[in-house]
Design a protein around this motif. Structure first.
Motif, PDB file in Angstrom:
ATOM      1  N   MET A 273      46.141  43.445  39.627  1.00  0.00           N
ATOM      2  CA  MET A 273      45.051  44.379  39.332  1.00  0.00           C
ATOM      3  C   MET A 273      43.956  43.742  38.487  1.00  0.00           C
ATOM      4  O   MET A 273      42.766  43.953  38.735  1.00  0.00           O
ATOM      5  CB  MET A 273      45.600  45.629  38.646  1.00  0.00           C
ATOM      6  CG  MET A 273      46.345  46.574  39.568  1.00  0.00           C
ATOM      7  SD  MET A 273      45.306  47.317  40.863  1.00  0.00           S
ATOM      8  CE  MET A 273      44.294  48.439  39.907  1.00  0.00           C
ATOM      9  N   ILE A 274      44.352  42.939  37.486  1.00  0.00           N
ATOM     10  CA  ILE A 274      43.310  42.315  36.660  1.00  0.00           C
ATOM     11  C   ILE A 274      42.615  41.192  37.425  1.00  0.00           C
ATOM     12  O   ILE A 274      41.419  40.950  37.223  1.00  0.00           O
ATOM     13  CB  ILE A 274      43.866  41.796  35.316  1.00  0.00           C
ATOM     14  CG1 ILE A 274      44.980  40.768  35.534  1.00  0.00           C
ATOM     15  CG2 ILE A 274      44.345  42.927  34.451  1.00  0.00           C
ATOM     16  CD1 ILE A 274      45.428  40.097  34.238  1.00  0.00           C
ATOM     17  N   LEU A 275      43.339  40.520  38.327  1.00  0.00           N
ATOM     18  CA  LEU A 275      42.690  39.528  39.175  1.00  0.00           C
ATOM     19  C   LEU A 275      41.650  40.186  40.076  1.00  0.00           C
ATOM     20  O   LEU A 275      40.520  39.707  40.207  1.00  0.00           O
ATOM     21  CB  LEU A 275      43.740  38.803  40.031  1.00  0.00           C
ATOM     22  CG  LEU A 275      44.365  37.531  39.483  1.00  0.00           C
ATOM     23  CD1 LEU A 275      45.456  37.035  40.427  1.00  0.00           C
ATOM     24  CD2 LEU A 275      43.325  36.443  39.256  1.00  0.00           C
ATOM     25  N   LEU A 319      56.239  30.942  43.890  1.00  0.00           N
ATOM     26  CA  LEU A 319      55.245  31.286  42.866  1.00  0.00           C
ATOM     27  C   LEU A 319      53.831  31.027  43.380  1.00  0.00           C
ATOM     28  O   LEU A 319      52.933  31.864  43.220  1.00  0.00           O
ATOM     29  CB  LEU A 319      55.503  30.460  41.601  1.00  0.00           C
ATOM     30  CG  LEU A 319      54.596  30.760  40.400  1.00  0.00           C
ATOM     31  CD1 LEU A 319      54.811  32.184  39.909  1.00  0.00           C
ATOM     32  CD2 LEU A 319      54.864  29.765  39.267  1.00  0.00           C
ATOM     33  N   ILE A 320      53.636  29.894  44.041  1.00  0.00           N
ATOM     34  CA  ILE A 320      52.302  29.558  44.555  1.00  0.00           C
ATOM     35  C   ILE A 320      51.898  30.497  45.684  1.00  0.00           C
ATOM     36  O   ILE A 320      50.753  30.961  45.739  1.00  0.00           O
ATOM     37  CB  ILE A 320      52.262  28.083  45.018  1.00  0.00           C
ATOM     38  CG1 ILE A 320      52.423  27.159  43.814  1.00  0.00           C
ATOM     39  CG2 ILE A 320      50.943  27.783  45.729  1.00  0.00           C
ATOM     40  CD1 ILE A 320      52.566  25.698  44.178  1.00  0.00           C
ATOM     41  N   ILE A 321      52.831  30.806  46.587  1.00  0.00           N
ATOM     42  CA  ILE A 321      52.481  31.705  47.690  1.00  0.00           C
ATOM     43  C   ILE A 321      52.203  33.120  47.165  1.00  0.00           C
ATOM     44  O   ILE A 321      51.423  33.872  47.764  1.00  0.00           O
ATOM     45  CB  ILE A 321      53.580  31.723  48.774  1.00  0.00           C
ATOM     46  CG1 ILE A 321      52.979  32.188  50.105  1.00  0.00           C
ATOM     47  CG2 ILE A 321      54.752  32.613  48.390  1.00  0.00           C
ATOM     48  CD1 ILE A 321      53.913  32.026  51.288  1.00  0.00           C
ATOM     49  N   THR A 322      52.806  33.476  46.038  1.00  0.00           N
ATOM     50  CA  THR A 322      52.531  34.786  45.429  1.00  0.00           C
ATOM     51  C   THR A 322      51.091  34.856  44.939  1.00  0.00           C
ATOM     52  O   THR A 322      50.392  35.858  45.144  1.00  0.00           O
ATOM     53  CB  THR A 322      53.495  35.043  44.266  1.00  0.00           C
ATOM     54  OG1 THR A 322      54.839  35.064  44.764  1.00  0.00           O
ATOM     55  CG2 THR A 322      53.207  36.380  43.589  1.00  0.00           C
ATOM     56  N   PHE A 323      50.616  33.779  44.295  1.00  0.00           N
ATOM     57  CA  PHE A 323      49.222  33.761  43.845  1.00  0.00           C
ATOM     58  C   PHE A 323      48.264  33.684  45.035  1.00  0.00           C
ATOM     59  O   PHE A 323      47.169  34.264  44.996  1.00  0.00           O
ATOM     60  CB  PHE A 323      48.998  32.603  42.871  1.00  0.00           C
ATOM     61  CG  PHE A 323      49.390  32.937  41.465  1.00  0.00           C
ATOM     62  CD1 PHE A 323      48.514  33.610  40.620  1.00  0.00           C
ATOM     63  CD2 PHE A 323      50.640  32.626  40.987  1.00  0.00           C
ATOM     64  CE1 PHE A 323      48.870  33.948  39.324  1.00  0.00           C
ATOM     65  CE2 PHE A 323      51.027  32.953  39.699  1.00  0.00           C
ATOM     66  CZ  PHE A 323      50.138  33.617  38.851  1.00  0.00           C
ATOM     67  N   ALA A 324      48.675  33.003  46.100  1.00  0.00           N
ATOM     68  CA  ALA A 324      47.862  32.994  47.325  1.00  0.00           C
ATOM     69  C   ALA A 324      47.705  34.402  47.869  1.00  0.00           C
ATOM     70  O   ALA A 324      46.611  34.806  48.295  1.00  0.00           O
ATOM     71  CB  ALA A 324      48.529  32.090  48.370  1.00  0.00           C
ATOM     72  N   GLU A 325      48.791  35.150  47.847  1.00  0.00           N
ATOM     73  CA  GLU A 325      48.778  36.543  48.312  1.00  0.00           C
ATOM     74  C   GLU A 325      47.870  37.402  47.454  1.00  0.00           C
ATOM     75  O   GLU A 325      47.061  38.183  47.964  1.00  0.00           O
ATOM     76  CB  GLU A 325      50.212  37.068  48.287  1.00  0.00           C
ATOM     77  CG  GLU A 325      50.376  38.521  48.675  1.00  0.00           C
ATOM     78  CD  GLU A 325      51.809  39.009  48.528  1.00  0.00           C
ATOM     79  OE1 GLU A 325      52.033  40.221  48.689  1.00  0.00           O
ATOM     80  OE2 GLU A 325      52.700  38.186  48.241  1.00  0.00           O
ATOM     81  N   MET A 326      47.982  37.269  46.127  1.00  0.00           N
ATOM     82  CA  MET A 326      47.190  38.101  45.217  1.00  0.00           C
ATOM     83  C   MET A 326      45.699  37.813  45.319  1.00  0.00           C
ATOM     84  O   MET A 326      44.867  38.721  45.187  1.00  0.00           O
ATOM     85  CB  MET A 326      47.654  37.875  43.775  1.00  0.00           C
ATOM     86  CG  MET A 326      48.998  38.469  43.450  1.00  0.00           C
ATOM     87  SD  MET A 326      49.341  38.483  41.669  1.00  0.00           S
ATOM     88  CE  MET A 326      49.462  36.724  41.315  1.00  0.00           C
TER      89      MET A 326
END
Length: 402
Positions: A273-275, A319-326
């Motif tokens: 949400m903050i991103l 972890l990296i794919i999670t940030f890619a998703e976000m």
């Protein structure tokens, strides 16, 4: 510093309507039991079927999703998103309970198709509901809040699914089906009915050049869907080939996979949400999709670093794919909803959902078949290439005109 962080979170969640919050509660209950798809390849493997057969079952789920997405979009525009959502949740829950009783491969395939068709008809109606309940100014935030609820529920479901899978795989279907049914009645209980006339009233729509066109007449949207299929086919490996890779190559148990998936859901809850609130102001949606696709490529490349500890590889990649998703997915919803009008929103959402379903078919069966024939090592290099291809497509689309 603490006060600034608190203000950032407060601003990220401000301005959202009560109905979006209530819809998020429904999604939280629904997704807290979502575990069947994530563990389907492992479930089939547990029944004695091959990796390729398990991937084919997930691909059949994707085929059912394509049909369900098409029907869901049409039904939502024709009869309204409110009861379309209820029907998909209720009958989808019953279909999952039935799927859990199937044992033969043919019966599993057939029931999976119908369970998917019913369950996935929910998505276009849900997207239409989110767009209706929000304003153009906070639409991305609204989609992100619902995604937050979905991921929080998925974190609960993944952790619970990993716990149940090592004891009795059939419990997954009971929990998933019952939470679907519970969510359907919760929707009726806490969300007021929205009529079709009210749903299609054009209030504050932000459309491209004021055009009330069909989605298949929208050239930019169709290009976007093509790149979307490539992106999603890569992303869907986390539900098919990655859990098998964790178990067969990295020698990690199901509970570890479930725990990592639960942790990624919590990360999304804490930071997405903050991103979105910070990045939405920049109005660079396609550039964010490009960057997210590059990150996804890196996450798959890491899986081939087998000189590292297995748990470190698994955690770093996820972890990296999670940030890619976000970074990318919330803005994908905004990209297509702004191109639709109130009358065509369900059809746009239907085609968008269909693109993900097509990707699920191609990614699930294609990925598992590729891994079985050429090995995981070559698969991860191929998925890395496709992720970069999607990144290039999104970047190219930035310069295209309507």
């Amino acid at each position: 510093m603490i006060a600034k962080t608190a203000d950032l979170y407060r601003n990220a969640f401000s301005g959202l309507t009560k109905r979006v919050w209530l819809l998020s509660v429904v999604m939280l209950i629904n997704r807290s039991g979502s575990m069947v798809v994530a563990f389907m390849t492992l479930y089939c493997n547990n029944l004695g079927y091959t990796m390729k057969q398990g991937g084919f079952v997930v691909a059949i789920y994707g085929i059912g999703s394509i049909v369900g997405a098409f029907l869901g979009g049409r039904i939502s525009d024709k009869f309204g998103f409110y009861y379309t959502q209820f029907s998909a949740l209720f009958f989808g829950g019953l279909s999952l309970l039935l799927l859990g009783q199937m044992r033969s491969y043919e019966a599993i395939c057939i029931t999976t198709f119908f369970a998917s068709m019913i369950n996935e008809s929910f998505r276009p109606a849900n997207s239409s509901a989110i767009a209706f309940y929000s304003s153009p100014e906070n639409r991305t935030q609204s989609f992100s809040l619902v995604r937050l609820s979905i991921n929080l529920g998925f974190a609960i479901g993944a952790a619970l699914g990993g716990f149940l899978a090592v004891r009795n795989y059939h419990l997954l279907f009971w929990v998933d089906g019952c939470t679907n049914i519970a969510a359907s009645f919760l929707l009726l209980l806490i969300l007021p009915k929205v009529s079709k006339a009210e749903q299609q009233k054009p209030v504050g729509d932000s459309t491209i050049n004021g055009l009330d066109r069909k989605p298949y007449q929208d050239r930019i949207f169709l290009y976007f869907l093509g790149f979307q299929i490539i992106f999603a086919a890569c992303f869907f490996q986390i539900f098919t080939t990655i859990p098998l890779y964790f178990k067969k190559v990295l020698l990690l148990p199901e509970s570890t996979y479930g725990g990592i998936m639960a942790a990624t859901g919590i990360i999304i809850v804490l930071f997405e949400m903050i991103l979105v609130y910070t990045l939405e102001k920049k109005k660079i949606h396609l550039l964010l999709m490009t960057f997210g696709s590059v990150l996804m490529a890196v996450s798959y490349l890491i899986l081939n670093l087998t000189v590292l500890n297995s748990l470190i590889i698994a955690i770093a990649s996820m972890l990296i794919i999670t940030f890619a998703e976000m970074i990318s997915m919330p803005f994908m919803n905004s990209f297509y909803t702004v191109r639709a009008t109130a009358k065509t929103r369900g059809q746009y959402a239907g085609l968008y959902t269909m693109s993900w379903s097509i990707a699920q078919v191609l990614g699930s069966f294609g990925g598992s078949s590729f891994a079985e024939n050429y090995g995981f090592f070559n698969l991860w290099f191929f998925i890395t290439f496709l992720s970069m291809l999607a990144a290039g497509g999104y970047y190219w689309l930035r310069f295209q005109k309507d």
